[in-house]
Every structure is written in structure tokens, then in C-alpha cells.
Design a protein around this motif. Structure first.
Motif, mmCIF file in Angstrom:
data_model
loop_
_atom_site.group_PDB
_atom_site.id
_atom_site.type_symbol
_atom_site.label_atom_id
_atom_site.label_comp_id
_atom_site.label_asym_id
_atom_site.label_seq_id
_atom_site.Cartn_x
_atom_site.Cartn_y
_atom_site.Cartn_z
ATOM 1 N N VAL A 356 -7.193 -69.905 1.187
ATOM 2 C CA VAL A 356 -6.538 -71.303 1.867
ATOM 3 C C VAL A 356 -6.676 -72.320 0.689
ATOM 4 O O VAL A 356 -5.909 -73.084 0.829
ATOM 5 N N SER A 357 -7.779 -72.582 0.229
ATOM 6 C CA SER A 357 -7.892 -73.568 -0.898
ATOM 7 C C SER A 357 -6.937 -73.485 -1.994
ATOM 8 O O SER A 357 -6.438 -74.292 -2.393
ATOM 9 N N LEU A 358 -6.698 -72.031 -2.493
ATOM 10 C CA LEU A 358 -6.047 -71.843 -3.609
ATOM 11 C C LEU A 358 -4.437 -72.270 -3.026
ATOM 12 O O LEU A 358 -3.815 -72.681 -4.015
ATOM 13 N N GLY A 359 -4.286 -72.136 -1.826
ATOM 14 C CA GLY A 359 -2.854 -72.558 -1.446
ATOM 15 C C GLY A 359 -2.653 -74.143 -1.703
ATOM 16 O O GLY A 359 -1.197 -74.144 -1.666
ATOM 17 N N PHE A 360 -3.572 -74.796 -2.083
ATOM 18 C CA PHE A 360 -3.289 -76.228 -2.523
ATOM 19 C C PHE A 360 -3.197 -76.272 -4.055
ATOM 20 O O PHE A 360 -3.120 -77.322 -4.640
ATOM 21 N N GLY A 361 -3.555 -75.223 -4.681
ATOM 22 C CA GLY A 361 -3.428 -75.303 -6.365
ATOM 23 C C GLY A 361 -2.420 -74.304 -6.664
ATOM 24 O O GLY A 361 -1.376 -74.549 -6.484
ATOM 25 N N ILE A 362 -3.098 -73.102 -7.258
ATOM 26 C CA ILE A 362 -2.154 -72.307 -8.009
ATOM 27 C C ILE A 362 -1.511 -71.344 -7.023
ATOM 28 O O ILE A 362 -0.349 -70.984 -7.551
ATOM 29 N N TRP A 363 -1.745 -71.283 -5.630
ATOM 30 C CA TRP A 363 -1.109 -70.831 -4.672
ATOM 31 C C TRP A 363 0.000 -71.532 -3.907
ATOM 32 O O TRP A 363 0.466 -71.078 -2.889
ATOM 33 N N SER A 364 0.294 -72.904 -4.529
ATOM 34 C CA SER A 364 0.989 -73.809 -3.557
ATOM 35 C C SER A 364 2.278 -73.218 -3.413
ATOM 36 O O SER A 364 2.886 -73.668 -2.433
ATOM 37 N N GLY A 365 2.810 -72.192 -4.155
ATOM 38 C CA GLY A 365 3.855 -71.754 -3.839
ATOM 39 C C GLY A 365 4.107 -70.935 -2.736
ATOM 40 O O GLY A 365 5.238 -70.404 -2.450
ATOM 41 N N VAL A 366 2.916 -70.267 -2.392
ATOM 42 C CA VAL A 366 3.045 -69.163 -1.250
ATOM 43 C C VAL A 366 3.043 -69.907 -0.174
ATOM 44 O O VAL A 366 2.491 -70.614 0.270
ATOM 45 N N THR A 367 4.342 -69.454 0.651
ATOM 46 C CA THR A 367 4.437 -69.810 2.162
ATOM 47 C C THR A 367 4.866 -68.764 2.895
ATOM 48 O O THR A 367 5.987 -68.478 3.032
ATOM 49 N N PRO A 368 3.632 -68.199 3.733
ATOM 50 C CA PRO A 368 3.948 -66.980 4.377
ATOM 51 C C PRO A 368 4.929 -67.218 5.648
ATOM 52 O O PRO A 368 5.640 -66.252 5.910
ATOM 53 N N ILE A 369 4.790 -68.370 6.223
ATOM 54 C CA ILE A 369 5.821 -68.671 7.446
ATOM 55 C C ILE A 369 6.920 -69.814 7.001
ATOM 56 O O ILE A 369 6.304 -70.784 6.888
ATOM 57 N N GLY A 370 8.096 -69.442 6.850
ATOM 58 C CA GLY A 370 8.795 -70.569 6.508
ATOM 59 C C GLY A 370 8.457 -71.403 5.285
ATOM 60 O O GLY A 370 8.122 -70.890 4.380
ATOM 61 N N ASP A 371 8.380 -72.888 5.410
ATOM 62 C CA ASP A 371 7.942 -73.552 4.352
ATOM 63 C C ASP A 371 6.442 -73.917 4.532
ATOM 64 O O ASP A 371 5.944 -74.709 3.820
ATOM 65 N N LEU A 372 5.782 -73.295 5.347
ATOM 66 C CA LEU A 372 4.476 -73.626 5.547
ATOM 67 C C LEU A 372 3.387 -73.017 4.687
ATOM 68 O O LEU A 372 3.623 -71.462 4.213
ATOM 69 N N ASN A 373 2.379 -73.676 4.294
ATOM 70 C CA ASN A 373 1.537 -73.304 2.825
ATOM 71 C C ASN A 373 0.643 -72.342 3.816
ATOM 72 O O ASN A 373 0.564 -72.003 5.016
ATOM 73 N N ILE A 374 -0.375 -71.816 2.990
ATOM 74 C CA ILE A 374 -1.354 -70.973 3.402
ATOM 75 C C ILE A 374 -1.961 -71.402 4.735
ATOM 76 O O ILE A 374 -2.085 -70.886 5.772
ATOM 77 N N LEU A 375 -2.670 -72.585 4.576
ATOM 78 C CA LEU A 375 -3.306 -73.384 5.667
ATOM 79 C C LEU A 375 -2.526 -73.372 7.066
ATOM 80 O O LEU A 375 -2.722 -72.857 8.077
ATOM 81 N N ASP A 376 -1.480 -74.034 6.789
ATOM 82 C CA ASP A 376 -0.524 -74.255 7.708
ATOM 83 C C ASP A 376 0.161 -73.326 8.484
ATOM 84 O O ASP A 376 0.022 -73.144 9.773
ATOM 85 N N SER A 377 0.247 -71.781 7.764
ATOM 86 C CA SER A 377 0.601 -70.716 8.407
ATOM 87 C C SER A 377 -0.570 -70.051 9.099
ATOM 88 O O SER A 377 -0.182 -69.518 10.475
ATOM 89 N N MET A 378 -1.809 -70.169 8.680
ATOM 90 C CA MET A 378 -2.944 -69.455 9.332
ATOM 91 C C MET A 378 -3.005 -70.019 10.603
ATOM 92 O O MET A 378 -3.301 -69.738 11.721
ATOM 93 N N ASP A 379 -3.034 -71.620 10.444
ATOM 94 C CA ASP A 379 -3.137 -72.301 11.694
ATOM 95 C C ASP A 379 -2.286 -72.055 12.805
ATOM 96 O O ASP A 379 -2.430 -72.078 13.970
#
Ligand code: TRP
Length: 445
Positions: A356-379
Motif C-alpha cells: 500500500v505504501s509503495l503505491g504512493f512511491g515506486i508503485w504509483s502507476g499500479v492501479t488495480p481498479i480503474g484509475d484507483l491506486n493500491i490504497l483506494d482499490s483495497m479500500d
């Protein structure tokens, strides 16, 4: 093994309120309201809390108290030889999803506390609060270290046991947080331009209601904020003694939780408009807004320090209720000690939190659902889908599997007029609303 029990009813109330009141009221409420149009969202949210939230809260606690087991075990016990217990696994899954991002955000709060402690946030950093926050969350390991600290604190409370750990930790900081928030709301309302924020929060823009996303957002927020649908309240209810009366407890928790959300709205939105912050900044919203408020306030550095301290404690009283759900389940299934179970579950959640934390850094391009980042997708999956489904399952159990007299007895409502209203809300209104909101979002209706 004898199941643990709360020391007193007050102890249960405080723990349940502690579970409900947390980052959901301040952090999540503000950014979801900001994204979903303010006033119209608030109105829907309040409607869902009253019609669905509080009645289902009562249903959930009563299931736990009656079954005296964890989220899977309770369904097995009360509806034997049915597949009902499978919905308990929604709760177990949500607990992992939710705590892994909750711990990341709580870690951010600890970082802010630390910055007030060492004085660095007494005045705005060179890049501004928004810039400083952006640099911090995108760092490869700094935020992860704070997440680890928060997870360790959560595990320590959970492994100390229901009564000593969770109950004792709740008594002090809830009143403290309420006091600070009320004070902050007055200050925020006195800022130049505050009235725009009040309008945003209280003057519904009816056109927002034509977007199906707002309904599911408000539903998810009601569930998240009341700690509903996952089995946290069910598990807490399972540590209650039979003689504790439930309806007043559920109402008290609902009122308290709503109070904290509305007050934080009154802190955040006047300031958002006064300082020209974008109300749809998403998860970073309060982390940008709050330090700007503190900077303007007399003694703001100290107020910030105390505020983030109280916020951390409120987050802890929520996170322990999340960790308690898989802990109670796996203790029973695997026969492990509370110590071993809570450490292992907490460690798994921490590892997920790294992602989740890396979703704001090196994994910020990872968007599991639509344009949502990792945190937003899990939430999104946990709060907007799994929690309402869990709540639906509980409503159906009480409304359709139990007889009416069993349902009323389980909630201490036998012979009560309000009990009738409650019963129909749980039996018809809640399930129908949840299903309609899902169908609407899916575009079926
Ligand atoms: N309600 C808490 C908050 O507002 C978070 C929380 C605790 C929660 N237990 C939960 C959310 C169970 C969903 C399910 O911060």
C-alpha cells in the motif's frame, strides 16, 4: 478455554465507540465527502446511518452476544448446516484489506506527531505542507517504518487481551479527542472564507445525486465509520455478558460516531476553502489541511501535537478491533495462543501494508481498479463491497433465518414498540437498500 469477557458494560461501550471513532471519521470522511460533492453526500450518509447503520449495528452485536463466537463461528453456530458461515470470510478478508491500509495512514499520523514533537511543522516547510507530504509518502521506506511502529502498537494491545488491553486503552483518549476537535472547529469557522466550507458541507448540490457512485460511497462510508459488516462489532459483542442491554448501546455508538464525523467536517471544510486547498485531493486531504490550520492558530504547534497524539490513540482503538477479528477466528481454528495469532496476523497485514505504501512511491502507476491506486482499490473492495455484503448477510440472518421473537429477544427488544420498527428496518429496508445500491452501481437499474 474460557472465553474472555468485558469487565463492565461501560468498558464494552467505550471499546465499541473506540472501534467506531477513528481515521474513518476524520481522514476518510473528509476525503470521501470532498470527492463526492459535500452536502449531498452528507445527507445520504446520515440517512444510511439512521436507516441502516444503527439498526445493523444492533443486529451485528446481538449475533455475537448470542453465539459467543467469532465471525465465522457465530454463523456456524446460529445457522448450522447452511452456507451462511461462508459470508464470515468476507469479514476475515476485509480485516486484512482494511488494516493493511489503515496502518499506513495511521503511520502518516505518527509521522506528523513526530514533526510536531520536534518542532519542524511549527512553520511551513519550504515546499509547503502539500509538497512535504508528497515527498514523505513517496519515500521508499520512511512511511513503512511508521506503519511498522503502528502495527507493533496494535499487536501489543491485542495480545494483552480483551479486558486489560482494549478496554483500558479506550477510556482516556476519546474525550480528549472530542475536546480538541470542538475547539478546532470553532477556530476553523472563524477563518476568513470559512462560510464557503460550511456551504459545501451543508448546502446539498442535488445534481450530485444523479451519479450512482455517490450512493455506494455514502453506504461504504457508513459501514466503515461504524465498523460494520466485518464482524468487529460481532466479535466485541461476543465478549458481552448476557445481562448487558443492547439497543441503547447501539444508539449511543451511532450518535457518537456521527458527532465525530460532522465535527471533523466542520474543522476541515472551512479550512479547505479558506486556504484554497482542492476539496477533492483524496486521501492526502486532511494531511494537507490540518497543518495549515495549526500554523494559523495561536499555540498551533502545541495543539497539533496534542491533536495527532489523540488521533493516533483513536486509530489504535479502531485498529485493535480490526486485528481482533482474524485473531479471534484463527485462535479458535488453529488452537494457537492469542499471542502467536495476533503477531502472525499483524505481520501479514504489515507486509500487505508495504505494498500500500509503495503505491504512493515506486508503485504509483499500479492501479488495480480503474484509475484507483493500491490504497483506494483495497479500500473500495473492502468498504464499498465486502462490508455491505457482510451487513446484508447479517440482516438476512436476523430478519429471515431467525423467527421474529428470536430476533427481538436477541436484541433485548421483546415487547418494545421501537423493536418493531427496528425489526422491519433490518428485515426489509436494509437488505433492499443495499441490493438497490449495488444494482444501481452496476448499471442494472
Ligand atoms: N470505524 C473505524 C474508523 O472509523 C475503522 C474500523 C474499525 C473498521 N473496525 C472496523 C472499519 C471494522 C470497518 C470494519 O476509523
Amino acid at each position: 478455554m474460557v472465553r474472555e469477557k468485558w469487565g463492565t458494560k461501560l468498558g464494552f461501550m467505550l471499546a465499541a465507540m473506540g472501534s467506531a471513532v477513528g481515521l474513518g471519521n476524520i481522514w476518510r470522511f473528509s476525503f470521501v465527502a470532498g470527492n463526492s460533492g459535500g452536502g449531498a453526500f452528507l445527507l445520504l450518509y446520515l440517512t444510511f446511518v439512521i436507516l441502516l447503520g444503527v439498526p445493523l449495528l444492533l443486529a451485528e452485536v446481538s449475533i455475537g452476544r448470542k453465539a459467543e463466537s467469532d465471525v465465522v463461528g457465530s454463523f456456524k453456530k446460529l445457522a448450522p448446516n447452511t452456507p451462511w458461515y461462508l459470508t464470515g470470510f468476507f469479514g476475515i478478508a476485509s480485516s486484512f484489506l482494511i488494516l493493511s491500509f489503515y496502518a499506513v495512514v495511521a503511520g502518516w499520523a505518527i509521522f506528523y506527531f513526530w514533526n510536531y514533537l520536534n518542532g519542524s511543522y511549527f512553520s511551513s516547510p519550504e515546499v509547503g505542507y502539500e509538497g512535504a507530504f508528497g515527498q514523505f509518502i513517496s519515500h521508499s521506506w520512511h512511511p513503512i517504518a511508521w506503519t511498522a511502529l503502528f502495527m507493533i502498537l496494535t499487536i501489543i494491545i491485542v495480545l494483552s487481551g480483551v479486558k486489560k488491553g482494549i478496554e483500558a486503552a479506550n477510556k482516556i483518549f476519546m474525550p480528549l479527542l472530542a475536546l480538541i476537535l470542538i475547539g478546532l472547529a470553532f477556530f476553523s469557522l472563524s477563518l476568513d472564507g470559512a462560510s464557503e466550507g460550511v456551504k459545501f458541507l451543508f448546502q446539498p448540490d442535488w445534481t450530485a445525486l444523479s451519479d450512482p457512485s455517490i450512493y455506494i460511497a455514502a453506504l461504504g462510508q457508513a459501514f466503515f465509520s461504524l465498523s460494520l459488516g466485518m464482524g468487529a462489532m460481532l466479535t466485541y459483542g461476543s465478549y458481552l455478558r448476557k445481562e448487558n442491554k443492547l439497543p441503547s448501546a447501539a444508539l449511543g455508538i451511532g450518535i457518537m460516531d456521527t458527532f465525530f464525523a460532522v465535527i471533523s467536517g466542520l474543522v476541515i471544510f472551512p479550512a479547505v476553502f479558506a486556504f484554497g486547498i482542492d476539496s477533492s485531493s483524496g486521501p492526502p486531504l486532511v494531511f494537507i489541511t490540518l497543518p495549515s490550520i495549526f500554523e494559523q492558530m495561536p499555540m498551533g504547534g502545541i495543539v497539533g501535537l496534542v491533536f495527532f497524539f489523540a488521533l493516533i490513540l483513536a486509530s489504535l482503538s479502531s485498529s485493535v478491533s480490526i486485528l481482533e477479528v482474524p485473531t479471534a477466528y484463527f485462535m479458535r481454528i488453529l488452537g494457537w495462543t492469542r499471542f502467536a495469532t495476533s503477531v502472525v496476523m499483524g505481520a501479514i497485514m504489515f507486509v500487505m501494508g508495504i505494498g500500500v505504501s509503495l503505491g504512493f512511491g515506486i508503485w504509483s502507476g499500479v492501479t488495480p481498479i480503474g484509475d484507483l491506486n493500491i490504497l483506494d482499490s483495497m479500500d473500495y473492495i473492502a468498504s464499498n463491497i465486502l462490508l455491505p455484503l457482510g451487513g446484508l448477510s447479517m440482516a438476512l440472518l436476523i430478519g429471515w433465518y431467525f423467527s421474529k421473537s428470536e430476533a427481538l429477544e436477541a436484541t433485548d427488544f421483546t415487547g418494545s414498540g421501537i423493536g418493531q420498527v427496528w425489526y422491519y428496518l433490518v428485515k426489509f429496508v436494509a437488505p433492499v437498500m443495499i441490493i438497490l445500491i449495488f444494482l444501481n452501481k452496476l448499471g442494472v437499474i
